[in-house]
Motif scaffolding. Structure first.
Motif, PDB file in Angstrom:
ATOM      1  N   GLN A  12      -6.909   0.996 -11.655  1.00 39.66           N
ATOM      2  CA  GLN A  12      -5.705   1.744 -12.043  1.00 39.66           C
ATOM      3  C   GLN A  12      -4.789   0.663 -13.209  1.00 39.66           C
ATOM      4  OE1 GLN A  12      -3.918   2.952  -8.519  1.00 39.66           O
ATOM      5  NE2 GLN A  12      -5.010   4.631  -8.094  1.00 39.66           N
ATOM      6  N   HIS A  55       5.624   9.171 -14.803  1.00 39.95           N
ATOM      7  CA  HIS A  55       6.936  10.112 -15.869  1.00 39.95           C
ATOM      8  C   HIS A  55       6.172  11.122 -16.365  1.00 39.95           C
ATOM      9  CE1 HIS A  55       4.480   8.129 -19.109  1.00 39.95           C
ATOM     10  NE2 HIS A  55       4.740   6.961 -18.585  1.00 39.95           N
ATOM     11  N   HIS A  75       8.556   4.098  -3.881  1.00 41.64           N
ATOM     12  CA  HIS A  75       8.074   4.195  -5.292  1.00 41.64           C
ATOM     13  C   HIS A  75       7.384   5.241  -5.283  1.00 41.64           C
ATOM     14  CE1 HIS A  75       6.827   3.450  -8.958  1.00 41.64           C
ATOM     15  NE2 HIS A  75       7.590   2.577  -9.279  1.00 41.64           N
ATOM     16  N   SER A 107      -1.675   2.145 -14.754  1.00 39.91           N
ATOM     17  CA  SER A 107      -0.471   2.505 -13.704  1.00 39.91           C
ATOM     18  C   SER A 107       0.311   1.439 -13.072  1.00 39.91           C
ATOM     19  CB  SER A 107      -1.022   3.768 -12.904  1.00 39.91           C
ATOM     20  OG  SER A 107      -2.064   3.192 -11.829  1.00 39.91           O
ATOM     21  N   ASN A 108      -0.665   0.418 -12.689  1.00 43.13           N
ATOM     22  CA  ASN A 108       0.099  -0.616 -11.915  1.00 43.13           C
ATOM     23  C   ASN A 108       0.110  -2.187 -12.638  1.00 43.13           C
ATOM     24  OD1 ASN A 108      -2.297  -1.794 -11.171  1.00 43.13           O
ATOM     25  ND2 ASN A 108      -2.491  -0.725  -9.304  1.00 43.13           N
ATOM     26  N   ASP A 152       8.414  -3.049  -8.211  1.00 43.32           N
ATOM     27  CA  ASP A 152       9.305  -1.946  -7.783  1.00 43.32           C
ATOM     28  C   ASP A 152       8.288  -1.296  -6.682  1.00 43.32           C
ATOM     29  OD1 ASP A 152       7.840  -1.131  -9.686  1.00 43.32           O
ATOM     30  OD2 ASP A 152       9.510   0.039 -10.567  1.00 43.32           O
ATOM     31  N   ALA A 153       7.176  -1.462  -6.804  1.00 41.23           N
ATOM     32  CA  ALA A 153       6.436  -0.576  -6.068  1.00 41.23           C
ATOM     33  C   ALA A 153       5.789  -1.532  -4.675  1.00 41.23           C
ATOM     34  CB  ALA A 153       5.191   0.132  -6.687  1.00 41.23           C
ATOM     35  N   VAL A 154       5.880  -1.230  -3.432  1.00 39.44           N
ATOM     36  CA  VAL A 154       5.504  -1.854  -2.411  1.00 39.44           C
ATOM     37  C   VAL A 154       4.023  -2.334  -2.282  1.00 39.44           C
ATOM     38  CG1 VAL A 154       5.462  -0.387  -0.434  1.00 39.44           C
ATOM     39  CG2 VAL A 154       6.299  -2.774  -0.120  1.00 39.44           C
ATOM     40  N   ILE A 155       3.111  -1.627  -2.552  1.00 40.11           N
ATOM     41  CA  ILE A 155       1.891  -1.866  -2.373  1.00 40.11           C
ATOM     42  C   ILE A 155       1.220  -2.772  -3.219  1.00 40.11           C
ATOM     43  CG2 ILE A 155      -0.742  -0.661  -2.380  1.00 40.11           C
ATOM     44  CD1 ILE A 155       0.836   1.849  -1.143  1.00 40.11           C
ATOM     45  N   VAL A 156       1.920  -2.511  -4.477  1.00 41.17           N
ATOM     46  CA  VAL A 156       1.230  -3.580  -5.737  1.00 41.17           C
ATOM     47  C   VAL A 156       2.249  -4.888  -5.391  1.00 41.17           C
ATOM     48  CG1 VAL A 156       1.898  -4.075  -8.186  1.00 41.17           C
ATOM     49  CG2 VAL A 156       1.387  -1.743  -7.240  1.00 41.17           C
ATOM     50  N   GLN A 158       4.783   5.810  -6.838  1.00 45.77           N
ATOM     51  CA  GLN A 158       3.419   5.385  -6.922  1.00 45.77           C
ATOM     52  C   GLN A 158       2.852   5.027  -5.520  1.00 45.77           C
ATOM     53  OE1 GLN A 158       1.880   2.544 -10.007  1.00 45.77           O
ATOM     54  NE2 GLN A 158       1.570   1.168  -8.328  1.00 45.77           N
ATOM     55  N   ASP A 159       3.734   4.342  -4.650  1.00 39.38           N
ATOM     56  CA  ASP A 159       3.390   3.873  -3.461  1.00 39.38           C
ATOM     57  C   ASP A 159       2.895   5.257  -2.366  1.00 39.38           C
ATOM     58  OD1 ASP A 159       3.323   1.359  -3.230  1.00 39.38           O
ATOM     59  OD2 ASP A 159       5.743   1.315  -3.186  1.00 39.38           O
ATOM     60  N   CYS A 161       2.206   1.716 -16.362  1.00 35.65           N
ATOM     61  CA  CYS A 161       2.722   3.110 -16.875  1.00 35.65           C
ATOM     62  C   CYS A 161       3.607   3.477 -15.770  1.00 35.65           C
ATOM     63  CB  CYS A 161       1.544   3.985 -16.721  1.00 35.65           C
ATOM     64  SG  CYS A 161       1.818   5.747 -17.363  1.00 35.65           S
ATOM     65  N   GLN A 162       3.316   3.275 -14.318  1.00 32.51           N
ATOM     66  CA  GLN A 162       4.243   3.586 -13.269  1.00 32.51           C
ATOM     67  C   GLN A 162       5.218   2.759 -12.771  1.00 32.51           C
ATOM     68  OE1 GLN A 162       2.281   6.073 -10.444  1.00 32.51           O
ATOM     69  NE2 GLN A 162       0.861   7.086 -11.886  1.00 32.51           N
ATOM     70  N   SER A 163       4.522   1.479 -12.292  1.00 39.37           N
ATOM     71  CA  SER A 163       5.298   0.559 -11.581  1.00 39.37           C
ATOM     72  C   SER A 163       5.371  -0.797 -12.405  1.00 39.37           C
ATOM     73  CB  SER A 163       4.606   0.202 -10.210  1.00 39.37           C
ATOM     74  OG  SER A 163       3.330  -0.256 -10.510  1.00 39.37           O
ATOM     75  N   GLN A 168      -9.868  -0.262  -6.229  1.00 37.22           N
ATOM     76  CA  GLN A 168      -9.291   0.818  -6.984  1.00 37.22           C
ATOM     77  C   GLN A 168      -7.916   0.452  -7.776  1.00 37.22           C
ATOM     78  OE1 GLN A 168      -6.851   3.629  -4.953  1.00 37.22           O
ATOM     79  NE2 GLN A 168      -7.672   3.288  -3.168  1.00 37.22           N
ATOM     80  N   HIS A 169      -7.164  -0.439  -7.055  1.00 37.04           N
ATOM     81  CA  HIS A 169      -5.986  -0.822  -7.461  1.00 37.04           C
ATOM     82  C   HIS A 169      -6.014  -1.577  -8.904  1.00 37.04           C
ATOM     83  CE1 HIS A 169      -3.716   0.853  -4.331  1.00 37.04           C
ATOM     84  NE2 HIS A 169      -4.638   0.169  -3.487  1.00 37.04           N
TER      85      HIS A 169
END
Lengths: 414, 144
Positions: free
Chosen positions: B119, A370, A351, B122-123, B77-81, A353-354, B55-57, B115-116
């Protein structure tokens, strides 16, 4: 008040970099590799100093004061207008209007010109690759007026389908609003052809120059656009300042955008007459300090050899495209023949973002997501991209760091 | 899922785990690993109403209420999240609405992943914690 700009020797990159204090910052204990320039560029010392000199030396409200400081501030403010006029090669200083940014410039046209000249069943043409800022203002005014938006499609390389555009042009077309350079793909659009065809069809053209002004030489008269919008902060100037260029006769026919001070000639409760251009569109106290400092970024750029800069930036994009592709499992989004400033891509099985988070850990700043171009992402059926975007101070070594960073991210994620 | 461990105990456990990890690489590999190990959320739960849109994942969250306790399932869909979500589930899932409402969820800060949370746009991680607490409020209302 005058800031002395040292002339940096042509493409002495270390010397050029030393003019940008923030580039010395360390992030997560590593040297910052700043590759998010399409979002905002860093500022040279001359810009930062000009801000300080203004507040320390001659802060005053402009245009109306009769005292010394007001005059000094007014002169400096108007000097930026003259510099912008030169930067765009506009014919007249009153064709340069200061706004808060590209977004406000476009909103000004949509709101003022649209209110006056747009009617039911009229059409505005935009493209698939527009930033939301060049979509939403038109949607708002079209909804209000019962007008329609038509969209130029793009091919898989991320280039406009010009044949489709010519077919979209009709007697109903009032305006074509198109980006000069795509913020998400880097595609340079053939704006001269577009403007020529639009004019033949009787339509006006607005060019979104937010991403072209940092990379290309702009000549609005040669281009013959009717409006041109851009932001100071992407051309090494301060945030909070934008420019709208408009042809004088069109701007004169447009009603004011906002009411207030500065934009009036006379006010009574019965009737208000408006100030002349450009002040008619600059209601209220403007962002004086940032406008004044903006001039320094334009002078800074003027003192550099633009041909050498263009060559350097092209080299950055080409080298980055190569190095990023070499990481393997990479899909470059936007492979137009003519590109500027941006390499957008995806890494298989990850992804965006990762990847962005892991690059950040290595001191590398990129943008993921996006990029405020959701219709474009839908066109490619992707949720977003990883975007590396370049400025004059970036180096090939920084792109090597990006490639190493990507290798590491790939290893960690897959 | 530990039936008896308190939220604070599980948080301390995670903070302990992280204290053994020296480099950012080790920390992120741990999170990525947890993300990959989080049980896949059945497609039937990946519907619009369960989406916490960043916004992103994208994050999907559902909750199940049994015997006075809330059990969360989630995916991203994002593995860190997803790894961070997995830790949140480990901390909060299986507890009563009251316990979940009182949880401070400080461990994210303590393991250096603040930080996550910042954001948010974004996440959606912060929205996810809010949503978990919203479930707790809702189930508390149902049970009382």
């Amino acid at each position: 008040m005058n800031v002395i700009n040292e002339i940096v020797p042509a493409l002495d990159i270390p010397a050029l970099r030393s003019e940008f204090p923030v580039l010395d910052v360390r992030v997560n204990n590593k040297p910052l590799v700043y590759l998010d320039n399409a979002a905002t560029a860093q500022k040279p010392r001359a810009v930062i100093n000009a801000l300080q000199q203004y507040y320390n030396g001659y802060n005053a409200n402009i245009h109306r004061g009769i005292h010394h400081l007001a005059e000094q501030a007014t002169t400096a403010y108007e000097a930026t207008r003259a510099e912008v006029q030169q930067f765009l090669n506009a014919g007249l200083r009153e064709e340069i209007i200061f706004t808060r940014g590209t977004t406000e410039s476009i909103n000004l046209v949509a709101s003022s010109w649209g209110r006056q000249f747009l009617n039911k069943d009229d059409e505005i043409i935009i493209s698939t690759m527009e930033h939301h800022s060049n979509i939403v203002p038109w949607q708002i005014i079209c909804e209000e007026k019962g007008a329609r938006i038509k969209v130029i499609p793009i091919n898989d390389e991320g280039e406009l389908d010009l044949e489709a555009f010519y077919k979209l042009l009709s007697p109903q077309t009032r305006l074509v609003a198109i980006t000069h350079v795509s913020n998400a793909l880097g595609t340079i659009n053939p704006v001269r052809e577009i403007i020529h065809a639009a004019h033949k069809a009787g339509a006006l053209v607005l060019i979104d120059g937010a991403q072209s002004t940092p990379h290309l030489s702009i000549d609005v008269r040669d281009m013959d656009c009717d409006f041109f919008a851009f932001s100071a902060h992407k051309v090494y100037g301060p945030t909070g300042v934008g420019v709208l260029y408009g042809k004088k006769e069109i701007l004169e026919a447009m009603p004011p955008y906002q009411g207030g001070g500065e934009m009036i000639a006379e006010v009574s409760f019965e009737k208000t007459t408006y100030n002349e251009l450009p002040y008619k569109f600059e209601a209220g106290t403007p962002n004086i300090a940032d406008v004044i400092a903006f001039r320094e970024s334009l002078v800074f750029l003027k003192n550099l050899d633009s041909e050498l800069l263009h060559t350097h930036e092209k080299q950055l994009v080409d080298y980055a495209t190569q190095k990023i592709s070499d990481v393997g499992g990479i899909r470059i989004i936007g492979t137009a023949a003519s590109k500027a400033g941006v390499v957008s891509f995806l890494m298989d099985g990850t992804h965006p973002q990762d990847v962005g988070v892991l690059l950040d850990q290595q001191g590398i700043a990129v943008r993921t997501g996006h990029h405020c171009t959701q219709p474009l992402m839908d066109r490619f059926r992707i949720p977003g991209t990883i975007r590396a975007s370049f400025a004059i101070y970036n180096t090939l070594e920084e792109i090597d760091s990006l490639a190493e960073g990507l290798h590491k991210a790939k290893k960690m994620l897959l | 899922m530990s039936e008896l461990k308190s939220i604070a105990e599980t948080e301390a456990e995670i903070v302990d785990d992280f204290s053994l990890l020296d480099t950012w690489e080790e920390k992120y590999e741990y999170i990525i690993d947890m993300g990959k190990k989080l049980p896949v959320l059945d497609d039937q739960y990946k519907k619009e109403e369960n989406i916490i849109k960043g916004c992103q994942s994208t994050v999907w969250l559902t909750a199940d209420y049994r015997d006075g306790r809330i059990y969360f399932s989630a995916d991203s869909d994002a593995v860190i999240v997803k790894g961070l979500i997995s830790m949140l589930i480990r901390v909060l899932s299986g507890h009563t609405p009251g316990e979940i409402l009182n949880a401070k969820v400080d461990f994210i800060n303590e393991i250096g992943m603040m930080q996550h949370l910042a954001q948010t746009r974004s996440n959606g991680l912060l929205s996810m914690i809010k949503q978990m607490k919203n479930y707790a409020i809702a189930y508390q209302a149902v049970s009382s």
